[in-house]
Structures are given as C-alpha cells and as structure tokens.
Write an enzyme that holds these catalytic residues in place. Structure first.
Site, PDB file in Angstrom:
ATOM      1  N   THR A 122       0.674   0.024 -11.468  1.00 38.68           N
ATOM      2  CA  THR A 122       0.715  -1.153 -11.167  1.00 38.68           C
ATOM      3  C   THR A 122       0.903  -1.722 -12.602  1.00 38.68           C
ATOM      4  O   THR A 122       0.153  -1.733 -13.610  1.00 38.68           O
ATOM      5  CB  THR A 122      -0.819  -1.650 -10.720  1.00 38.68           C
ATOM      6  OG1 THR A 122      -0.901  -1.156  -9.513  1.00 38.68           O
ATOM      7  CG2 THR A 122      -0.591  -3.182 -10.628  1.00 38.68           C
ATOM      8  N   PHE A 153      -0.167   0.830  -2.744  1.00 37.19           N
ATOM      9  CA  PHE A 153      -1.266   0.186  -2.068  1.00 37.19           C
ATOM     10  C   PHE A 153      -2.173   0.881  -1.281  1.00 37.19           C
ATOM     11  O   PHE A 153      -3.214   0.456  -0.452  1.00 37.19           O
ATOM     12  CB  PHE A 153      -0.517  -0.871  -0.914  1.00 37.19           C
ATOM     13  CG  PHE A 153       0.698  -1.742  -1.508  1.00 37.19           C
ATOM     14  CD1 PHE A 153       0.292  -2.803  -2.047  1.00 37.19           C
ATOM     15  CD2 PHE A 153       2.014  -1.268  -1.397  1.00 37.19           C
ATOM     16  CE1 PHE A 153       1.253  -3.746  -2.290  1.00 37.19           C
ATOM     17  CE2 PHE A 153       3.051  -2.155  -1.919  1.00 37.19           C
ATOM     18  CZ  PHE A 153       2.551  -3.396  -2.466  1.00 37.19           C
ATOM     19  N   LYS A 205       2.870  -6.330  -5.953  1.00 39.81           N
ATOM     20  CA  LYS A 205       1.557  -5.583  -5.891  1.00 39.81           C
ATOM     21  C   LYS A 205       0.516  -6.519  -6.353  1.00 39.81           C
ATOM     22  O   LYS A 205      -0.690  -6.636  -6.039  1.00 39.81           O
ATOM     23  CB  LYS A 205       1.775  -4.470  -6.944  1.00 39.81           C
ATOM     24  CG  LYS A 205       0.644  -3.651  -7.090  1.00 39.81           C
ATOM     25  CD  LYS A 205      -0.031  -3.131  -6.189  1.00 39.81           C
ATOM     26  CE  LYS A 205      -1.427  -2.602  -6.518  1.00 39.81           C
ATOM     27  NZ  LYS A 205      -2.030  -1.920  -5.308  1.00 39.81           N
ATOM     28  N   ALA A 253     -19.437  -9.982   2.926  1.00 37.85           N
ATOM     29  CA  ALA A 253     -20.241 -10.657   1.584  1.00 37.85           C
ATOM     30  C   ALA A 253     -21.026  -9.624   0.960  1.00 37.85           C
ATOM     31  O   ALA A 253     -21.444  -8.700   1.849  1.00 37.85           O
ATOM     32  CB  ALA A 253     -20.844 -11.742   2.306  1.00 37.85           C
ATOM     33  N   GLY A 254     -21.285  -9.888  -0.175  1.00 37.91           N
ATOM     34  CA  GLY A 254     -22.340  -8.847  -0.824  1.00 37.91           C
ATOM     35  C   GLY A 254     -22.186  -8.904  -2.337  1.00 37.91           C
ATOM     36  O   GLY A 254     -21.759 -10.000  -2.901  1.00 37.91           O
ATOM     37  N   CYS A 261      -8.967  -1.210  -9.591  1.00 38.29           N
ATOM     38  CA  CYS A 261      -7.812  -2.047  -9.373  1.00 38.29           C
ATOM     39  C   CYS A 261      -7.825  -3.556  -9.391  1.00 38.29           C
ATOM     40  O   CYS A 261      -7.484  -4.330 -10.408  1.00 38.29           O
ATOM     41  CB  CYS A 261      -7.074  -1.707  -7.969  1.00 38.29           C
ATOM     42  SG  CYS A 261      -6.371   0.036  -8.144  1.00 38.29           S
ATOM     43  N   LYS A 321     -17.189   1.865  -3.995  1.00 40.89           N
ATOM     44  CA  LYS A 321     -17.340   2.018  -2.685  1.00 40.89           C
ATOM     45  C   LYS A 321     -17.529   3.371  -2.003  1.00 40.89           C
ATOM     46  O   LYS A 321     -17.378   4.322  -2.905  1.00 40.89           O
ATOM     47  CB  LYS A 321     -15.838   1.217  -1.905  1.00 40.89           C
ATOM     48  CG  LYS A 321     -14.662   2.070  -2.352  1.00 40.89           C
ATOM     49  CD  LYS A 321     -13.733   1.225  -1.518  1.00 40.89           C
ATOM     50  CE  LYS A 321     -12.291   2.276  -1.665  1.00 40.89           C
ATOM     51  NZ  LYS A 321     -10.947   1.646  -1.038  1.00 40.89           N
TER      52      LYS A 321
HETATM   53  N1  LIG Z   1      -6.557   4.246  -7.895  1.00 42.82           N
HETATM   54  C1  LIG Z   1      -6.182   3.638  -6.790  1.00 42.82           C
HETATM   55  O1  LIG Z   1      -6.599   3.243  -5.698  1.00 42.82           O
HETATM   56  C2  LIG Z   1      -4.787   2.769  -7.043  1.00 42.82           C
HETATM   57  C3  LIG Z   1      -4.233   2.175  -5.917  1.00 42.82           C
HETATM   58  C4  LIG Z   1      -3.094   1.499  -6.219  1.00 42.82           C
HETATM   59  C5  LIG Z   1      -2.584   1.641  -7.495  1.00 42.82           C
HETATM   60  N2  LIG Z   1      -3.077   2.073  -8.376  1.00 42.82           N
HETATM   61  C6  LIG Z   1      -2.441   2.014  -9.905  1.00 42.82           C
HETATM   62  O2  LIG Z   1      -2.002   3.404  -9.973  1.00 42.82           O
HETATM   63  C7  LIG Z   1      -2.031   3.880 -11.637  1.00 42.82           C
HETATM   64  C8  LIG Z   1      -2.723   4.794 -11.419  1.00 42.82           C
HETATM   65  O3  LIG Z   1      -4.018   4.814 -11.032  1.00 42.82           O
HETATM   66  P1  LIG Z   1      -5.052   6.085 -10.774  1.00 42.82           P
HETATM   67  O4  LIG Z   1      -6.382   5.272 -10.384  1.00 42.82           O
HETATM   68  O5  LIG Z   1      -4.478   6.976 -10.259  1.00 42.82           O
HETATM   69  O6  LIG Z   1      -5.516   6.340 -12.389  1.00 42.82           O
HETATM   70  P2  LIG Z   1      -6.275   7.654 -12.820  1.00 42.82           P
HETATM   71  O7  LIG Z   1      -6.941   7.309 -14.241  1.00 42.82           O
HETATM   72  O8  LIG Z   1      -7.159   8.273 -11.795  1.00 42.82           O
HETATM   73  O9  LIG Z   1      -5.023   8.783 -13.163  1.00 42.82           O
HETATM   74  C9  LIG Z   1      -4.034   8.696 -14.473  1.00 42.82           C
HETATM   75  C10 LIG Z   1      -3.754   9.816 -14.724  1.00 42.82           C
HETATM   76  O10 LIG Z   1      -2.545   9.851 -15.553  1.00 42.82           O
HETATM   77  C11 LIG Z   1      -2.810  10.904 -16.728  1.00 42.82           C
HETATM   78  N3  LIG Z   1      -1.984  10.363 -18.017  1.00 42.82           N
HETATM   79  C12 LIG Z   1      -1.900   9.541 -18.887  1.00 42.82           C
HETATM   80  N4  LIG Z   1      -1.131   9.609 -19.553  1.00 42.82           N
HETATM   81  C13 LIG Z   1      -0.382  10.414 -19.118  1.00 42.82           C
HETATM   82  C14 LIG Z   1       0.932  10.694 -19.902  1.00 42.82           C
HETATM   83  N5  LIG Z   1       1.472  10.034 -20.714  1.00 42.82           N
HETATM   84  N6  LIG Z   1       1.650  11.839 -19.119  1.00 42.82           N
HETATM   85  C15 LIG Z   1       1.036  12.239 -18.041  1.00 42.82           C
HETATM   86  N7  LIG Z   1      -0.024  12.141 -17.733  1.00 42.82           N
HETATM   87  C16 LIG Z   1      -0.796  11.042 -18.011  1.00 42.82           C
HETATM   88  C17 LIG Z   1      -4.408  10.784 -16.909  1.00 42.82           C
HETATM   89  O11 LIG Z   1      -4.605  12.027 -17.633  1.00 42.82           O
HETATM   90  C18 LIG Z   1      -4.819  10.704 -15.614  1.00 42.82           C
HETATM   91  O12 LIG Z   1      -4.898  11.879 -14.926  1.00 42.82           O
HETATM   92  C19 LIG Z   1      -2.609   2.472 -12.060  1.00 42.82           C
HETATM   93  O13 LIG Z   1      -1.701   1.640 -12.520  1.00 42.82           O
HETATM   94  C20 LIG Z   1      -3.391   1.759 -10.783  1.00 42.82           C
HETATM   95  O14 LIG Z   1      -3.516   0.375 -11.126  1.00 42.82           O
HETATM   96  C21 LIG Z   1      -4.291   2.626  -8.459  1.00 42.82           C
END
Ligand SMILES: NC(=O)c1ccc[n+]([C@@H]2O[C@H](COP(=O)([O-])OP(=O)(O)OC[C@H]3O[C@@H](n4cnc5c(N)ncnc54)[C@H](O)[C@@H]3O)[C@@H](O)[C@H]2O)c1
Length: 445
Positions: A122, A153, A205, A253-254, A261, A321
């Site tokens: 994102t 998403f 997004k 609610a809560g 995110c 959650k």
């Molecule tokens: N977690 C969610 O539910 C969710 C849902 C939708 C979108 N997103 C978006 O997706 C993205 C990732 O979220 P996440 O929760 O998976 O993050 P996360 O922190 O769980 O994972 C990120 C991974 O990237 C690795 N990383 C960092 N720098 C790196 C590099 N230069 N080269 C290779 N690997 C590298 C980290 O070591 C880590 O394992 C974010 O932008 C988040 O906003 C997350």
C-alpha cells in the site's frame, strides 16, 4: 504457467506467492530477512495464518514454490515481480517508503531481462511513477520494464480465502498491455477486474481502507450515544445492517480498529491530503474516535474498580483481531500500556499472540488458559474476540477471580446473562451505563 518472483514474505507476500503457486505458476519468494527465508526452507512459517502452512508445504513439494534471500536468483526466470514489502508509518504519519526504495533498487540491479513490476504494497498516490524512476536510474544497462499497481485487499485471518476469492482485482498502469498481462494472471480468481491508471489504483486502496475505518468509528460513535440514551448497539447495528446500502460488515462496536493497515493507511491518506492543502476533517474524526476507544475502556475499568493502582487485570486476547498473530497497533497493547502507566499489574492470555507480546511488553505475565488468567484478577478485559472465548465456563472464571468484573471491549457477552451470573459487566453501547460504586456493588454479589 508463469514465472513469478515475490519480494517480501510477510502476511501479504507469503500468501500471494503461495496462492500463485497453488494456481499452477512457478514462484520464487524472496526476503532480505535471512532467518525468515531459512525457516521457510525448513518448512517453518514466519507468521500464523490459518491454512497457510499446509498450502506452502504442498506447493514446495510440487516444485512450484521456493524461497531465497538472493535477488539475482529470484529474478533469473521471472516475467513478473510482485513487491510486497512493508510500508509503515513515518514520524508524521506519512508512509515510510524505505523498504520499497531498497526493493526497487535491488530489482533494478539484479534484473537481466524485461520485467513487469507489480506493486502490492500500500503506497502513496504517485509511488508507481517514483518506483519507475528508481528502476531506471539504478539499472546498470537499460532493460525494458513496466510498473503496475495491484493493491492487496486480503484480511489477516482469512487471507487465503480472500486472495483466492477477492471481491475485485484492481490494476493500475500507464501501459495497458502490462496491465492486461497481470490481469491474465488473475483470471482464475474469477473476480471483476478494474483496470485504471497507476495513481487511481493506488488511491482505490487508501479510499477503501479509509471507508472501512470510517464505518468502525461511525458505529463506535453511535455506541457512545446508545450508552447515553439506553439503546443496545448490537441490535442497532443488526437493524442497520439489513439495509443493503449499509451492509452488516464492520459494524461491531468496541475497542476500535487496529492492525498493520487501517491505522497507518488512514494516517497516510490524511497526511497526503494535508500536504496538498486539503483539510481531511472526516479522517481526523475517524482517528480521534478510534484513539478514544482505548481510553474509554480504561475509564470503564477505573470506574468499575474505583482506581487502578495495585489492581491485577487479566487481558483476554492480545492480537489486533482473532486468527492472526499480528500485534501491530493491537488495541490490547495500547490498553496495556495505559493500565501499566496507572500502576496496574497485568496478566494475559492469547491463543497465538503471547510469544510476540512477551517480546514487546515483558511486564505482561503470560498464562496458559483463560481460567489460569482469571486467578486472583480484580478484573478481566476482553480485548480480542477469539472463538475460544465465546463459550467460556463463566461461573468457573468468576470463582477464580478476586472480584467478578469484566470489561468487554468486543461486546462478546450478553449483559443480562452476565448480570445474572453475578458479574459486574461493562461493555460498549449496550444500554445505560450504570453509575455509582460498582466495585462495592460487585463485592456485595
Ligand atoms: N497485512 C495485511 O493484512 C495487508 C493487507 C493488504 C495490504 N497490505 C500491505 O502490504 C504491504 C506488506 O504488508 P505485510 O503485512 O505483508 O508486511 P510484513 O511486515 O508482514 O512483511 C514485509 C516483508 O518484507 C520484507 N522486506 C523488507 N524490505 C525488503 C527488501 N528490501 N527486500 C526484500 N524483502 C524485504 C520484510 O523482511 C518482511 O518480511 C504493506 O504495504 C501493507 O500495507 C497488508
């Protein structure tokens, strides 16, 4: 079958890579965290996500999925590279793009043939163009590439089902052919595909997450008003949710939203707006209401116990959650911080979140189950609505507690039943909030 590289094996990257492998593609998933990669190579999951371990194992065994810390190895055969690195909040609420920058630089240096670079992280509106500039300026020699935005998403806890059956796939690019090729990869998911420009896809997004967070803050504001006027928010939400223009989702609610995110994305969108001279007043209210929820829970607890200093409080649930081990912006930990600051002693139980929480907050005394947690507690706080808390033996819990006080941050229980059982029960928006000296009232029961 396509060759795909995925950068980052966190909640999004690992699920994306594994699901694309499960759809019959050849996937190499990369992370700079060598420990995570080595663990995955040994079959150990770096995160808790239902169904993921079995799916990873199956696809590794079939030769469709492997893990590496090496960019040249990940990109050697790749036609598509999906970036799924973290984009946490920076100091002023802006998205911090340092991981994305590093990933883009590494891709530029390691690529040896044309690539479609698909961004799943994102990222602020305009980042796709910025990534293209980074790639161009770091390539040792020019190799053609395209940048496509494909925001994710999925929800933690149901990530595989969400990835495999999305409500929609959004793709943004300035090059229609590249977007069409990424669309082909998603056809087996049979979801509507929205193809638009890069900036619009990035905005979809943020707008989606901000809308969902707004729904949560809205119902929390209504819950506050319910408490003042004697209405029951659970029935109000149910009655509202039948209207298809409103819908039933995100009306619980809560304690408010948390996780990796919503908090950072609402903040980042507000930052983007303010930076361009716009006044994001609705987003500001959404954030304020959400922060208040944690304070309100502490107020309810203080009121119920007549003070917090020296009291022992048990936290039922720690993760932001259920069905995830993710503790990022977990309301339970924010509440815990406020309770510790007021001199309370804290015990906790969570089905999967305890190892991570111990590392973040060593003051928490972890326990093996809800009944052990209750022992000697002056109050319990329901902070995460795990299924296993729904059918607890409440009389047994009460028996173990020093005082029968429950503050329910997730509105899990029935107030009249709790009262019949002799609990002093406080929840959010479930009729008139009782005044008086409740701890004494509870002790008298
Ligand atoms: N977690 C969610 O539910 C969710 C849902 C939708 C979108 N997103 C978006 O997706 C993205 C990732 O979220 P996440 O929760 O998976 O993050 P996360 O922190 O769980 O994972 C990120 C991974 O990237 C690795 N990383 C960092 N720098 C790196 C590099 N230069 N080269 C290779 N690997 C590298 C980290 O070591 C880590 O394992 C974010 O932008 C988040 O906003 C997350």
């Amino acid at each position: 079958m396509k060759d795909i590289a995925v950068i980052g094996v966190g909640y999004v990257g690992l699920v994306t890579g594994t699901c694309f492998a499960d759809l019959g593609n050849r996937v190499v998933a990369l992370d700079i965290n060598a420990e995570k990669v080595a663990g995955l190579q040994r079959g150990e999951m770096p995160i808790y996500e239902p169904g993921l371990e079995e799916m990873v194992t199956r696809n590794v065994a079939a030769g469709r999925l492997r893990f590496t810390p090496s960019y040249p190895e990940a990109l050697a055969e790749a036609e598509f590279v999906f970036i799924a690195v973290g984009t946490p909040s920076g100091v002023d609420g802006e998205a911090d793009l340092k991981y994305l920058r590093a990933a883009a630089e590494s891709i530029a240096r390691a690529m040896t043939s044309p690539l479609i670079i698909v961004n799943k992280s994102t990222v602020p509106v305009g980042t796709g163009d910025w990534v293209a500039d980074i790639i161009r300026s770091n390539q040792p020699k020019p190799i053609p590439f395209s940048v496509v935005s494909c925001p994710e998403f999925l929800r933690e806890g149901s990530a595989i089902a969400d990835f495999m059956s999305p409500a929609r796939t959004v793709l943004g690019s300035l090059e229609r052919e590249a977007a069409d090729r990424v669309a082909q990869l998603h056809l087996p998911l049979r979801a509507p595909i929205v193809i638009t420009d890069l900036r619009t896809a990035e905005m979809i997004k943020y707008a989606s997450n901000a809308f969902l967070a707004t729904k949560i803050s809205f119902i929390n504001e209504i819950a506050n008003i319910c408490e003042a006027l004697g209405a029951d928010i659970k029935e109000v939400a149910a009655g509202m949710g039948y209207d298809p223009r409103i819908g039933r989702e995100m009306l619980q609610a809560g304690l408010g939203y948390g996780g990796s995110c919503f908090p950072k994305d609402v903040k980042a969108l507000a930052y983007m707006a303010a930076e361009k001279g716009r006044h994001p007043q609705l987003l500001q209210a959404v954030m304020e209401i959400n922060a208040d929820r944690r304070r309100q829970l502490v107020d309810k607890l203080r009121g119920a116990l007549g003070g917090l200093r020296g009291k022992t409080i048990g936290l039922l649930g720690l993760t932001f959650k259920p069905n995830t081990d993710d503790l990022r912006e977990a309301p339970a930990l924010e509440v815990a911080g406020q309770l510790l600051a007021e001199g309370a002693r804290l015990r906790a139980y969570d089905p999967v979140g305890m190892p991570g929480a111990t590392a973040l907050m060593p003051q928490l005394e972890m326990t093996d189950n809800p009944y052990e947690l209750a022992e000697g507690c002056d109050a319990l706080v329901v902070a995460t609505e795990w299924n296993e808390f729904k059918q607890l033996d409440l009389p047994r819990l009460k028996e173990a507690m020093r005082q029968p006080v429950i503050v329910d941050g997730r509105n899990m229980y029935d107030p009249s039943k709790m009262s019949e059982l002799g609990f002093l029960y406080r929840a959010f928006g479930r009729g008139f909030e009782q005044e008086g000296a409740p701890a004494a009232e509870a002790a008298a029961r």
